[in-house]
Design an enzyme around this catalytic site. Structure first.
Site, PDB file in Angstrom:
ATOM      1  N   PRO A  21       0.832  -1.199   0.000  1.00 44.96           N
ATOM      2  CA  PRO A  21       0.000   0.000   0.000  1.00 44.96           C
ATOM      3  C   PRO A  21       0.873   1.258   0.000  1.00 44.96           C
ATOM      4  O   PRO A  21       1.660   1.472   0.911  1.00 44.96           O
ATOM      5  CB  PRO A  21      -0.812  -0.108   1.285  1.00 44.96           C
ATOM      6  CG  PRO A  21      -0.743  -1.549   1.653  1.00 44.96           C
ATOM      7  CD  PRO A  21       0.593  -2.014   1.179  1.00 44.96           C
ATOM      8  N   GLU A  22       0.751   2.069  -1.040  1.00 47.64           N
ATOM      9  CA  GLU A  22       1.425   3.353  -1.125  1.00 47.64           C
ATOM     10  C   GLU A  22       0.321   4.422  -1.072  1.00 47.64           C
ATOM     11  O   GLU A  22      -0.817   4.111  -0.747  1.00 47.64           O
ATOM     12  CB  GLU A  22       2.250   3.422  -2.415  1.00 47.64           C
ATOM     13  CG  GLU A  22       3.235   2.261  -2.537  1.00 47.64           C
ATOM     14  CD  GLU A  22       4.050   2.280  -3.808  1.00 47.64           C
ATOM     15  OE1 GLU A  22       4.205   3.349  -4.413  1.00 47.64           O
ATOM     16  OE2 GLU A  22       4.553   1.208  -4.210  1.00 47.64           O
TER      17      GLU A  22
END
Length: 279
Positions: free
Chosen positions: A2-3
């Site tokens: 997850p960015e």
DNA sequence: CAATCAACCTGGGTGC
DNA sequence: TGCACCCAGGTTGATT
């Protein structure tokens, strides 16, 4: 992985589903109790029990839930964390470590295959301190080519590593750095200070474009990312280079076989023709 | 101060 | 088919 776009996807849905809801009860996994912790001598379970969630915000890759008590619940998904909102009667999800019963019959469930993710209850000054340590938000007006140009001039390191530095720009990770460098036609090993104003202008545009596209597509799912509804993101189909080097695929722009190497400790894919080495 | 790297984890993939 | 091994990466903290 997850960015920024994945965390923003979670934030937007969580905003709809949990803001205004009261946490009535918590269940912490006995096998992984440190998933829930705190700073400032706060007892996380008693603090969260009875608290109403006042807002759902994001800073970099951190989810920030403001509580009516003035304290904050900070969630970081690291690589494989999931924050789900579902009916209380649903069975535990895979790798579930924490659940919070809300006052409307729904649960917040936190699961993480690799146990890197954390839920932390902190006082407001800790949120300010965290935000102060993080760099510029790339989807705000502060993120300009003039600012980045001047920041990069002080950095002799490789542009790939510099873009991953959360103290400079908050929210970029391995996927979107590789994608942005491809779009801007910049070799990942280029010293950051060697980029000219033209490069930096392209780079800023590329970063904004790849992030905005990914948010529109509800994030990139390679294996584990899901939004709070349990849905995968569709952005993986739109990536140009990330994850493709080891499969021997070719550049979608020129057909040259993609190159792959470890840069700054991260697997890195680029096109040796479109992103030639400098100097 | 800045760059580098090991450590934290474990499912899934690879090679023999 | 089974097994040992390697790989993925966000962040922290130690080291250079």
């Amino acid at each position: 992985m997850p960015e920024l776009p994945e965390v923003e996807t979670v934030r937007r849905i969580a905003h709809k589903l949990v803001v205004g809801r009261r946490i009535e009860r918590l269940h912490v996994s006995e096998s992984f109790p440190c998933v829930l912790n705190s700073e400032g001598g706060i007892d996380p379970v008693s603090t969260l029990t009875g608290a109403t969630i006042a807002s759902a915000q994001r800073r970099g890759k951190y989810l920030l839930f403001e509580l009516d008590s003035g304290l904050w619940m900070v969630v970081h998904l690291r690589m494989t964390g999931r924050l789900l909102v579902m009916d209380r009667h649903e069975p535990p999800v895979r790798f579930e470590h924490l659940s919070m019963e809300l006052d409307n019959g729904m649960d917040i469930r936190f699961g993480d295959q690799r146990k890197f993710g954390r839920v932390t209850v902190v006082p407001p000054d800790a949120v300010s301190a965290l935000s102060g340590r993080l760099g510029v938000e790339p989807l705000t007006a502060d993120f300009t080519s003039a600012w980045l140009q001047s920041a990069l001039q002080r950095r002799p390191g490789k542009i790939k590593s510099v873009l991953l530095d959360q103290h400079l720009i908050a929210g970029l990770g391995n996927i979107y750095v590789d994608e942005a460098l491809f779009r801007a036609r910049i070799h990942p090993l280029t010293p950051a200070r060697d980029l000219d104003s033209n490069d930096v202008e392209h780079l800023v545009g590329a970063i904004v474009d790849v992030l905005e596209m990914a948010i529109r597509n509800q994030g990139t799912t390679f294996s584990t990312f899901e939004n709070p509804y349990g849905e995968s993101g569709s952005n993986a189909a739109f990536l140009k280079v990330y994850g493709k080097g080891r499969k021997g695929e070719t550049c979608p722009r020129c057909g040259t076989p993609l190159a792959r190497a470890v840069v700054g400790g991260r697997g890195t894919t680029w096109c040796p023709h479109c992103q030639p080495a400098r100097g």
